[in-house]
Design a protein around this motif. Structure first.
Motif, PDB file in Angstrom:
ATOM      1  N   ASN A  76       2.992  31.859  39.299  1.00  0.00           N
ATOM      2  CA  ASN A  76       2.371  32.464  38.944  1.00  0.00           C
ATOM      3  C   ASN A  76       1.239  31.090  38.564  1.00  0.00           C
ATOM      4  N   TYR A  77       1.166  29.803  38.466  1.00  0.00           N
ATOM      5  CA  TYR A  77       0.527  29.180  38.323  1.00  0.00           C
ATOM      6  C   TYR A  77       0.247  28.207  38.649  1.00  0.00           C
ATOM      7  N   GLU A  78       0.692  27.808  39.995  1.00  0.00           N
ATOM      8  CA  GLU A  78       1.074  26.615  40.835  1.00  0.00           C
ATOM      9  C   GLU A  78       0.749  25.786  40.392  1.00  0.00           C
ATOM     10  N   THR A  79       1.812  25.949  38.703  1.00  0.00           N
ATOM     11  CA  THR A  79       2.518  24.809  38.728  1.00  0.00           C
ATOM     12  C   THR A  79       3.284  23.964  38.552  1.00  0.00           C
ATOM     13  N   PRO A 102      -1.616  16.279  36.643  1.00  0.00           N
ATOM     14  CA  PRO A 102      -2.546  15.945  35.781  1.00  0.00           C
ATOM     15  C   PRO A 102      -2.227  16.634  34.303  1.00  0.00           C
ATOM     16  N   VAL A 103      -2.485  18.066  34.124  1.00  0.00           N
ATOM     17  CA  VAL A 103      -2.456  18.871  33.267  1.00  0.00           C
ATOM     18  C   VAL A 103      -1.399  18.825  32.595  1.00  0.00           C
ATOM     19  N   HIS A 104      -0.820  18.598  31.433  1.00  0.00           N
ATOM     20  CA  HIS A 104       0.109  18.180  30.757  1.00  0.00           C
ATOM     21  C   HIS A 104       0.513  19.078  29.381  1.00  0.00           C
ATOM     22  N   ILE A 136      -2.081  25.807  29.187  1.00  0.00           N
ATOM     23  CA  ILE A 136      -2.770  25.101  30.108  1.00  0.00           C
ATOM     24  C   ILE A 136      -3.973  24.822  29.512  1.00  0.00           C
ATOM     25  N   ARG A 137      -4.498  25.678  28.738  1.00  0.00           N
ATOM     26  CA  ARG A 137      -5.924  24.928  28.126  1.00  0.00           C
ATOM     27  C   ARG A 137      -6.251  23.877  26.930  1.00  0.00           C
ATOM     28  N   GLU A 138      -4.675  23.537  26.332  1.00  0.00           N
ATOM     29  CA  GLU A 138      -4.365  22.097  25.826  1.00  0.00           C
ATOM     30  C   GLU A 138      -4.472  21.410  26.895  1.00  0.00           C
ATOM     31  N   LEU A 203     -12.038  27.696  35.849  1.00  0.00           N
ATOM     32  CA  LEU A 203     -11.959  26.835  37.466  1.00  0.00           C
ATOM     33  C   LEU A 203     -10.805  26.210  37.966  1.00  0.00           C
ATOM     34  N   TYR A 204     -10.097  25.831  36.785  1.00  0.00           N
ATOM     35  CA  TYR A 204      -8.752  24.790  37.113  1.00  0.00           C
ATOM     36  C   TYR A 204      -7.938  25.930  37.931  1.00  0.00           C
ATOM     37  N   MET A 205      -8.000  27.474  37.054  1.00  0.00           N
ATOM     38  CA  MET A 205      -6.840  28.496  37.719  1.00  0.00           C
ATOM     39  C   MET A 205      -6.971  28.473  39.191  1.00  0.00           C
ATOM     40  N   LYS A 206      -8.288  28.748  39.479  1.00  0.00           N
ATOM     41  CA  LYS A 206      -9.086  29.045  40.781  1.00  0.00           C
ATOM     42  C   LYS A 206      -8.474  27.668  42.113  1.00  0.00           C
ATOM     43  N   ASP A 207      -8.998  26.296  41.324  1.00  0.00           N
ATOM     44  CA  ASP A 207      -8.168  24.964  42.733  1.00  0.00           C
ATOM     45  C   ASP A 207      -8.402  24.311  41.636  1.00  0.00           C
ATOM     46  N   HIS A 208      -6.304  24.059  41.076  1.00  0.00           N
ATOM     47  CA  HIS A 208      -5.925  22.839  40.528  1.00  0.00           C
ATOM     48  C   HIS A 208      -6.282  21.321  41.723  1.00  0.00           C
ATOM     49  N   GLN A 209      -7.376  21.723  42.493  1.00  0.00           N
ATOM     50  CA  GLN A 209      -7.415  19.799  42.928  1.00  0.00           C
ATOM     51  C   GLN A 209      -9.234  19.821  42.659  1.00  0.00           C
TER      52      GLN A 209
END
Length: 297
Positions: A76-79, A102-104, A136-138, A203-209
């Motif tokens: 669901n979050y590729e996390t 990297p998003v902690h 994720i936003r934070e 943008l991040y949710m479209k592409d985590h890279q």
């Protein structure tokens, strides 16, 4: 101005959200035993109402529960997540996790159990609406304003080294925190209505890279409103039996106003006594003091 606030709670113990609540039937002489020194507290004693039976079921099926939760976050979050703790709740088990990318951030998932049986509803993993997205936003704020947050971290470390105050243990954040981006000294609250971080999140949710530089460029600075990003500083007196220090609170509030190298947002500076409620992770009490500071629009 000092406020001793009985209604505004820094609810980091998320009992009600997790399908349970704290049992408040204690007598006055039992109150002291409900609290632990903040330096010692790692989550021991944390519980959710009517969760004892499901605690045992969860531990007996830990491998399956962990596998299902990790798969849920990846799908669901590729996390990727690291699982720290399982706590039974009325309907199943609450699983406290930490994002490993990297998003902690810290958050939690809920795995319900079928009522009346010991069967596990593995695969029916749930999250509290909006909680993971908030985390994720934070985490993205922390990523794209890295220097500002490093300055804040360094400053609070210096306060703790110079004053008789301390923060929470990292272990307590891992085991029972579950509230987005957290450090021993503060936690954040990012509102869903925040238009400044929205394009970064999308943008991040479209592409985590996506590179950090590209994420920074996507940030909509002119749309930022301080009330949409709240930085809640939570410090505790170092010694037991000592009332919260107004001087420490005023020092921090004044420095936040005067420093130009901290993150923008609405700050709440709270100083508490030494105790943390074992069952709920709550540190803010009737004798706690707090002050609000707004840094930039």
């Amino acid at each position: 101005m000092v406020r001793q606030n009985k209604s505004i709670k820094y609810v980091m113990g998320i009992s009600l959200l997790l399908g349970g609540c704290m049992n408040d039937s204690s007598t006055p002489k039992e109150v002291k035993d409900q609290y632990a020194r903040v330096q010692d507290y790692t989550g021991e004693g944390y519980r959710l109402m009517n969760g004892e039976k499901n605690d045992k079921i969860a531990e007996g099926n830990r491998e399956e529960v962990e596998k299902a939760v990790k798969a849920f976050f990846m799908k669901n979050y590729e996390t990727g997540v690291k699982i720290h703790n399982l706590v039974g709740n009325k309907e199943g088990v609450t699983v406290f996790v930490e994002a490993t990318g990297p998003v902690h951030f810290y958050t939690y998932a809920i795995v319900p159990f079928h009522q009346g049986t010991e069967d596990r509803a593995i695969g029916d993993v749930q999250t509290q609406e909006g909680e993971v997205e908030r985390g994720i936003r934070e985490g993205l704020y922390r990523l794209i304003f890295e220097e500002e947050f490093k300055n804040l971290d360094s400053y609070l470390e210096s306060v703790v080294s110079e004053e008789k105050v301390v923060g929470r243990t990292v272990e307590s954040l891992q085991n029972v925190g579950g509230s987005g981006y957290m450090t021993p000294f503060y936690f954040m609250s990012s509102l869903n209505s925040d238009e400044a971080i929205k394009p970064v999140y999308e943008l991040y949710m479209k592409d985590h890279q996506t590179s950090i530089e590209t994420l920074k460029q996507a940030y909509n600075g002119p749309a930022f409103k301080a009330d949409n990003l709240r930085i809640n500083i939570m410090l505790f007196m170092e010694e037991e039996g000592v009332q919260p220090s107004e001087e420490v609170m005023e020092r921090i509030a004044t420095d936040i106003k005067e420093r130009s190298d901290f993150p923008k947002g609405t700050y709440r500076v709270a100083v508490n006594d030494n105790g943390v409620h074992k069952e709920s992770f709550e540190g803010f009490k009737d004798n706690s003091i707090e002050q609000e500071v707004i840094r930039g629009e």
